[in-house]
Design an enzyme around this catalytic site. Sequence first.
Site, short mmCIF file in Angstrom:
data_model
loop_
_atom_site.label_atom_id
_atom_site.label_comp_id
_atom_site.label_asym_id
_atom_site.label_seq_id
_atom_site.Cartn_x
_atom_site.Cartn_y
_atom_site.Cartn_z
N ALA A 135 -6.32 -3.55 1.42
CA ALA A 135 -6.31 -1.82 1.12
C ALA A 135 -6.43 -1.44 2.51
O ALA A 135 -6.65 -2.07 3.44
CB ALA A 135 -7.74 -1.66 0.42
N CYS A 136 -6.10 -0.14 2.74
CA CYS A 136 -5.90 0.38 4.01
C CYS A 136 -6.11 2.00 4.15
O CYS A 136 -6.26 2.67 3.24
CB CYS A 136 -4.62 0.14 4.40
N GLY A 137 -6.11 2.30 5.51
CA GLY A 137 -5.88 3.81 5.79
C GLY A 137 -4.38 3.96 6.28
O GLY A 137 -4.07 2.89 7.24
#
Lengths: 541, 440
Positions: B74-76
């Site tokens: 998951a990420c930005g």
Amino acid sequence: MGNTTTLSDNPRVSNPANTNGSKSGLPPATSPKSDLMGLQSLRPDDHFHSYPEYFVERRHEECIRCLVCVRQCPYDCTYYDPDRDVVYNVHQNCVNCKRCVAMCPTHCIRIERFDSGFRDNGHWGTHLVRGLRKQADTGGVLLTGLGNDLPYPSYFDRIVLDASQVTNPSIDPLREPMELRTYLGRKPESYRPGSPGEVFPNILCEIPVLFAPMSFGAISYNFQHGLALAAQEMGTYFNTGEGGLHPDFRKFRDSVIVQVASGRFGVDPDYLLSSAACEIKIGQGAKPGIGGHLPGEKVNAEISRTRMIPVGTDALSPAPQHDIYSIEDLRLLIYAIKEATEYTRPVSVKIAAVHNTAAIVSGIVRAGADIVVIDGFRGGTGAAPMIIRDHVGIPVEVALAQADQRLREEGIRHQASIIAAGGIRNSADVVKAIALGADAVYIATSAMIAVGCTLCQQCHRGLCAWGITTNRPDLLPRLPADQAAGRLTGLLRGWQHEIQEMLGLMGLNSIESLRGNRLKLRGVGLTQLELQTLGIRQAGL
Amino acid sequence: MPTCPGTCGTGFSQFPSREKIMNSGSRTFPHASMINTSLSAPRGYPGGESQGEGEVPRRKSFVRSPYDEKDLSACGLIGFVNRDRRRESGERIIRAIANMHDRGNGLGGGFAAYGIYPERADLYALHVMYDDPHDAKQVEEYLKRQVVVEAAEEIPLFESRRFSDHPYFKRYFVDLRERLNGHDNEGDYLVDTVMHINVNFEHAFVMSSGKNMGTFKGVGFPEDLGEFFRLPEYEGYIWTGHSRFPTNSPGWWGGAHPFALLDWTIVHNGEISSYGINMRYVKMFGYECTLMTDTEVVAYLFDLLVRRHGLSFEDACKVLAPPFWKDIDVLEEEERFTLTHLRSVYASAALNGPFAFLLGFSGGIIGLNDRVKLRPLVVGRGGESVYLSSEEAAIRTICPEVEEIWAPVAGEPVIVLLESVGESRDGRGNQRQRPVLQGA
């Protein structure tokens, strides 16, 4: 193993299981045959095969002598002795169809496997001994119905599904759209809106489950009517099998796939055009490599009209299509049908799953088929030699996995849809088949069970106590078309919900993201080679 | 159509074997501090001082995942386009991604920048990551056979204790024109070349391969990686950045975002649940997913749909995040026909599962959410620049004077193009034709 009859050149077929049934399914309650315990045709050598397979136990103190069991049994297994005021059974005639058990108002009947089998033998199973004796009796081929019932391992049962946890939210089908719509047929490799491109006929399935080919003749008029109504209701298709399309059912033209088999029964231009798609039957999972046989006694006026053959004649389909002796001949027939239908119908080709299915499927797609049906060895039949049903062909899971992979390697997977058939038992099997690479599945045995089939394997005898595989006027009303349609619709709705739930828990909201998505599958208890053949990974990895 | 490089085996050939991975992990890596960061050849590299140790056991692989499974993360993400082609340093993108520090866990970050090599704008820039300088030799021999290498240099790094252990980075500026070998399409030829390296050279990985652009990525927090790659010294007109929160694969530099092919770069937040079929689909067209991450498949899909099949960006986005059938069924005949065909022809290309991604390319950025919007994506406009980000805060950090901020509708693409390239789309749904930047 159910009772079996033999296909014999001796008209005096000597199997007690059907000689006694030759009169009718409605022995009068005061039948005089009590003197002979029902065995009117007892002959000197009948003791060779008079071991009952099932034992009908009746608690006489609870029996109210309503005689429903006597009236319902089409196999002449049950009779009433008015002198003693007792209902008796001829146990060796019992096929364990459970019709009497279901109808008995006091539930006083129980059917059990007859316990006095032969001496335990790991090599000579009782079913083998029975079969040998029957063959010695008649010199014929043992016939049976339904699909392979031997305990071969099931790959479906050794495949488990993935589910989302944390990193990927599962999707709730009660709250979010969940799409099962599937288009079957050839697609172009690419499509650019606005550019003139090729458009191929496709058929739309709102649920990727279609009713498999079952011919009118093999199944009852009412059951086929029920299949048609359910297919129409659920946005899917039924298939005529090789039996033609009855004039009454031509109104279901948008919900029917019409089959062209080696016997070409009922095939004419109007038949081809009274369809959503046309299917060429090369083979059937239950009996790869052999043709079909509808006995003349089943060919009544309606079947005669539908199949375009005289009443009372045997409907024999040759083993191969006699105009298809190689792949280029198949191409000719595919294009003959396309020409006849002016390229408005996808043309399907159905084959039995055999050892080199992948290469065969590739050839079929290159020959111009828009849909390929792969029918595994668990697939059912209205009648087939037991030795072939039980020993020829391979599981659909491996054939499907290899065919899908081969078409992808050759870059032609888009040219045809794949339908997997043969032993699909529940919605999990559907999901697993689609994840292995199928576009949709065919179901037949599941549909029959939904309308009452108890898997007694007597389909070939035309005496079905549940009115599914018979057209005898007295048995036909046992399955009304609307009841069949309601139950089939119920089955498909149930599967629809379950498939949606399974998609949602995998984090998917449309079926096309499952199709061929083998990462959603894991194998349990399979060898490395089996995993590799299926193209799936070991559970835990 | 490019042929499928490498093996086209059945089933398991798509997964790197455990044996291969174990072998790669059993050799050691010369200590990173021995690597010279100047552009001259380093020790251990042809032309530099030889290590002279023969087959050295290697400690680990940077370019391949240590695990034989699909990577989850998951990420930005953040990206911006200066629509007037104004070039600016990497300083602002680093600040923006640093603002979303907690969306990552320090196990991956990266950047893509467009317009950074104006002097060599007509050459393809290949950014290559090697486990070890020794690995470059074979790849370079292969490259010399395939393309004309006009220049080769190490990617300048800012060595620090934080990145004491890192892969070896080089970039090559190459020209294809003389070496097309029967290919009439430069893109296909270069895709074949890149795929060949990624599949067949176990210790090398081509990070990006477009003109006048490049990606920089690795294991660490992205703001630290930005410094490590000396991004403030580059000037680009499009920047994207990514902060990663992987759930496995520590130390795998190749697994960081962006993923790139030609000038397509993808930064992605989400998990593509349909990866299993997307991967098999692109493989039919010769694209090998070597990284076991779902993100690279997005880059390949865009390359296939837009460059090879000629779809518009909007149509490509309709393929990747298809409208629901219930919405298609109520459209006018012509549009219903179009969307029905797009969905059925490209059924295996549809992306399912939660995602928000930014696709960078020389002409702009496309932002896309999954069709039920399970991951955040906001868009902001300030002056000539358009920002796309996981969080509004990151946009406001670098553009306090932002004029408008909105959340695009699920499945509606945000297409931000350079002024010179075309009209943009704002992704606000319904008004499909509404330009993003009327009057901007």
